[in-house]
Design an enzyme around this catalytic site. Structure first.
Site, short mmCIF file in Angstrom:
data_model
loop_
_atom_site.label_atom_id
_atom_site.label_comp_id
_atom_site.label_asym_id
_atom_site.label_seq_id
_atom_site.Cartn_x
_atom_site.Cartn_y
_atom_site.Cartn_z
N ARG A 15 0.58 -0.85 -0.09
CA ARG A 15 -0.12 0.36 0.15
C ARG A 15 0.98 1.63 -0.24
NH1 ARG A 15 -3.77 -0.73 4.77
NH2 ARG A 15 -1.72 -1.68 5.44
N GLU A 16 2.36 1.11 -0.09
CA GLU A 16 3.13 2.08 -1.05
C GLU A 16 1.89 3.55 -1.17
OE1 GLU A 16 3.12 -0.52 -1.93
OE2 GLU A 16 5.40 -1.08 -1.64
N ILE A 432 -28.56 1.27 16.58
CA ILE A 432 -27.83 0.12 15.93
C ILE A 432 -26.87 -0.39 16.18
CG2 ILE A 432 -27.37 0.10 13.20
CD1 ILE A 432 -30.06 2.09 13.89
N GLY A 433 -25.99 -0.65 17.21
CA GLY A 433 -25.05 -1.77 18.13
C GLY A 433 -23.73 -0.94 18.05
N GLU A 606 -26.50 -4.43 -2.55
CA GLU A 606 -25.23 -3.79 -3.20
C GLU A 606 -24.27 -5.90 -4.36
OE1 GLU A 606 -22.45 -3.00 -0.10
OE2 GLU A 606 -20.77 -4.40 -0.65
N HIS A 643 -30.65 -4.44 9.70
CA HIS A 643 -30.22 -3.17 9.51
C HIS A 643 -29.69 -3.20 8.35
CE1 HIS A 643 -28.88 0.73 9.78
NE2 HIS A 643 -27.41 -0.02 9.11
N HIS A 696 -23.01 10.20 9.32
CA HIS A 696 -21.11 10.24 9.10
C HIS A 696 -21.60 11.56 9.08
CE1 HIS A 696 -24.16 6.84 8.05
NE2 HIS A 696 -22.89 6.92 6.78
N CYS A 728 -27.13 4.60 11.50
CA CYS A 728 -25.81 3.70 11.53
C CYS A 728 -25.37 3.92 13.09
CB CYS A 728 -24.92 4.17 10.11
SG CYS A 728 -24.69 1.78 10.29
N1 GLN Z 1 -24.63 -3.16 14.09
C1 GLN Z 1 -23.66 -2.63 13.09
C2 GLN Z 1 -22.81 -1.02 14.27
O1 GLN Z 1 -23.54 0.13 14.22
C3 GLN Z 1 -24.19 -2.09 11.89
C4 GLN Z 1 -23.00 -1.49 11.41
C5 GLN Z 1 -23.56 -1.39 9.99
O2 GLN Z 1 -24.34 -1.49 9.81
N2 GLN Z 1 -22.62 -0.83 8.86
O3 GLN Z 1 -21.94 -0.12 14.17
ZN ZN Z 2 -25.59 1.05 8.96
#
Ligand code: GLN
Ligand code: ZN
Length: 756
Positions: A15-16, A432-433, A606, A643, A696, A728
């Site tokens: 990965r230079e 979400i976790g 995806e 999710h 994000h 997320c």
């Molecule tokens: N449970 C994961 C988290 O909370 C879900 C991550 C994801 O959806 N990319 O990080």
């Molecule tokens: Zn997510």
């Protein structure tokens, strides 16, 4: 027999390029030093290919960030806001790739999208009514000359006109067809210049040809190439396709005066049939993609040779090629010090694939004295027993029945039972976790991996973090809690490491976008679970609170999609094996009083096939049942969540509902809630948690803003169906903003409840 490589990886075997680029971005090295690294990498890649007697060695497959962005810059597709920064060409390029914030101004990066069915991402060229597409760049020519200096006459590669115009985003009134004339001229100018420089061939990459094409697409394609090819001079042009077959335009490709056509026989399910039935033009060269550019397993020479023999009967001129750019596989096995020799025999990363080309060439040239030996050794590899299969797994998969894929009772009955049991308020709040993966969290994991702390110390740290995390969630007033995922480096790698059947590399990095690379695990054997993977931490979290704690798992489709899959069994079979392993974990969590379990399928959307007509048969028909297999064994009043990291699933909304989860959370804060209309239109049953804020960004949303978001959702969704959560996991966020945002989220939910 000649050989051709569509493209070589760029980031360097260690990965230079990534490290040099990041240093340059931080101002630690000059642009000149960065360019020196790049020059060195290009030279070494060309040399490797030359050593393996590759006949068509690509140039301009190198990129500082992305090949489509290079193409946009070559052709002056540079939006005004970047030009206004008045930076040097390479600085402008990086501003488009990464955004720019500095003395010259403040602009965001171009949009980024997934490159067809890969995990690579391209920068979306942005065209407006004032865009004047014309040849202005020199990178393509500079790199051709750079190789020529080393006495290597390369085959320059460039994204083709059709794919360029198809992938561009049009922000004004003008559309792709309005740019045909100037685009064709720009490509003609490229060909003319390459002619002058002494190039014999150019490869124009047209992966967009393997997607569903409309009549207008075919007109656009034919119109562009009729113009380009009529003025091409003596240089020979390859229309290079990959990632699938060209069933919608095979005749058009044959009819146009291309000198070569590159066809993918690995992923192109109908490629061979097309050649058999329609034939292949006598005066064109067939660049046959027979060595897989996407997976890391050795090529099976018997199959390749019989395919080549058959193709020779249809095409007068044949060149062996990779199926796509080798960009999608890691560099070299050389840096794998921990993989056993036994394992390594079965793998070919980019460098080893070059070796395979040299061997195939020798075998297909009868006079070569070594060829028989090479062939036999390859045959032995495939005839031998690669690993001892897991009989328990095989019996289990073989004896599955429809009932194993069906959760009973039906959703409505479960929903009533779960409401009665959990007694959650309307608009229940959850996350979400994951919670912030701070430096200390990572340091703890790292110290354990290195062996500088004991397992007990490692775990104690995680237990303390869980206790802290549960305490704050309770104090804030969230309704469904999580343990925080402090033990996880990554949502796939963690499970891969816990399960039997996966193997891991040290340096098998693959570029995902720009300087970001991923290191997917390899599915080596039958997958099984020999011990619980998450129960201890989840059960500990549950012991600290009277509120429900969600167990947190990654689903089989996502685990498989983010790994290098086996080629000796189908994706479906691998997915079912993984599903059974995760199913065992689900049942163990349930047995340990975890009453809500989330199974993430972040990557389900995806890997949809590129053509809609293949979605069902090739993918959804097993991916959705694999998910159901994971949770079909739980009690009616155990609540299953899932999710997804995006909301663009309007087109597979029924299949998502068919996953038969009880609740689904997804990203929605950045899109226009269009998904909710789709949900309503199809009579979606699953309860929903569209993300109410964007994780994000470090921004803390205000209570009012969150309330407004919730009211907008309530216009469209019944109160009884709506959950309140971020969009997320929070692992990439800082601690302060996370708790502040969640406080606002809970407050907003409370205030909205009072109005109901
Ligand atoms: N449970 C994961 C988290 O909370 C879900 C991550 C994801 O959806 N990319 O990080
Ligand atoms: Zn997510």
């Amino acid at each position: 027999m000649k050989t051709s490589i569509i493209g070589y990886p760029r980031v360097g075997s260690l990965r230079e390029l990534k490290f040099a680029s990041e240093k340059y971005f931080k101002g630690e090295i000059t642009i000149h030093e960065l360019q020196q690294t790049a020059t060195g990498l290009r030279a070494s890649h060309w040399k490797r290919q030359q050593e393996n007697s590759i006949d068509f060695i690509p140039s301009n497959d190198f990129s500082f960030y992305d090949g489509l962005l290079d193409t946009a810059c070559l052709f002056n597709i540079i939006p005004e806001r970047y030009q206004a920064l008045k930076l040097s060409p390479l600085e402008t390029y990086f501003a488009m790739a990464r955004g720019y914030q500095g003395e010259q101004g403040d602009v965001k990066a171009l949009a980024m999208k997934k490159w067809f069915n890969t995990n690579y991402h391209y920068m979306v060229p942005e065209v407006d009514d004032s865009t004047s597409i014309q040849l202005v760049g020199t990178k393509l020519f500079d790199e051709f000359l750079e190789a020529k200096q080393l006495n290597i006459t390369t085959k320059p590669v460039l994204i083709g006109a059709f794919t360029l115009l198809k992938l561009a985003k049009y922000t004004g009134a003008k559309q792709a067809r309005d740019f045909i004339q100037e685009t064709a001229e720009a490509y003609v100018n490229v060909l003319t210049k390459l002619n002058d420089l002494g190039a014999n061939w150019i490869q124009l990459d047209e992966p967009a040809l393997v997607t569903d094409l409309t009549k207008e697409d075919l007109v656009l394609f034919s119109d562009l190439y009729a113009r380009i090819l009529s003025a091409k001079g003596s240089i020979k042009v390859i229309a290079q396709t990959y990632f699938g077959d060209v069933r919608d335009c095979y005749q058009e490709l044959q009819a146009l005066p291309f000198d070569g056509i590159g066809i993918d026989f690995v992923e192109g399910k109908q490629s061979l049939e097309l050649v058999r039935q329609i034939g292949f033009s006598n005066d064109k060269v067939l660049f046959a993609g027979v060595v897989n550019g996407k997976n890391i397993w050795r090529n099976k020479y018997t199959n390749t040779i019989s395919l080549v023999q058959e193709l020779k009967g249809h095409a007068n001129h044949l060149v062996l090629s990779s199926s796509c750019s080798l960009l999608h596989v890691p560099y070299s096995l050389q840096h794998e010090t921990k993989l056993s020799e036994e394992n390594k025999h079965y793998f070919a990363f980019a460098e080893e694939k070059l070796r395979e080309f040299a061997e195939l060439k020798a075998i297909l040239t009868d006079a070569d004295p070594y060829s028989a030996d090479l062939y036999l050794r390859n045959e032995e590899l495939f005839n031998g027993v690669r690993f001892k299969g897991n009989e328990t797994v095989q019996t289990r998969t073989a004896t599955l029945t429809d009932a194993d894929f069906t959760r009973l009772p039906a959703f409505a009955e479960r929903e009533a039972l779960q409401n009665a049991k959990f007694k959650l308020p309307p608009l229940p709040t959850t996350t979400i976790g994951s919670f912030p993966q701070t430096a200390e969290v990572r340091a703890n994991r790292f110290a354990f991996k290195k062996g500088s702390i004991s397992e007990e110390q490692y775990k104690q740290f995680n237990f303390d973090k869980i206790a802290e995390c549960i305490a704050i969630q309770e104090e804030i007033g969230l309704d469904v809690l999580v343990h925080g995922e402090y033990e996880r480096n990554d949502m796939v790698e963690y499970f891969g490491e816990c399960l039997d059947g996966f193997i891991f590399t040290e340096n098998a990095w693959v570029q995902s976008y720009g300087t970001r690379c991923v290191k997917p695990p390899i599915v080596w054997g039958d997958i099984s679970r020999s011990r619980p993977m998450t129960v201890e931490y989840s059960a500990y979290a549950k012991s600290l609170t009277n509120k429900p704690v969600k167990g947190m798992l990654t689903g089989p489709v996502t685990i498989l999609n983010w790994s290098f899959p086996r080629e000796d069994i189908s994706l479906q079979d691998s997915a079912i094996q993984i599903a059974l392993a995760i199913r065992d974990e689900v049942l163990d969590l349930e047995a340990n009083h975890i009453e809500i379990i989330q199974i993430d399928e972040a990557a389900l959307r995806e890997k949809l096939p590129l053509r809609q007509s293949d979605w069902q048969a090739e993918y959804l028909s097993w991916a959705i049942p694999a998910f159901r297999l994971v949770h079909s064994g739980v009690q009616a009043d155990t609540q299953i969540h899932t999710h997804m990291c995006y909301s663009q699933f309007s087109d597979i909304i029924r299949e998502i509902d068919d996953m038969d989860a009880d609740v689904i959370t997804f990203e929605a804060s950045r899109s226009d809630l269009a998904i909710i209309d789709a949900i309503n239109a199809c009579g979606f049953q699953t309860e929903v948690g569209p993300g109410v804020y964007d994780i994000h960004s470090p921004r803390i949303p205000s209570v009012d803003e969150l309330k407004q978001g919730l009211f907008r959702m309530l216009d469209k969704i019944e109160v009884a169906k709506l959950w309140v959560n971020p969009d997320c996991g929070l692992k990439t966020r800082g601690v302060t903003e996370t708790w502040a945002s969640l406080r606002h989220l809970v407050q907003a939910a409370k205030e909205v409840r009072e109005t109901l």
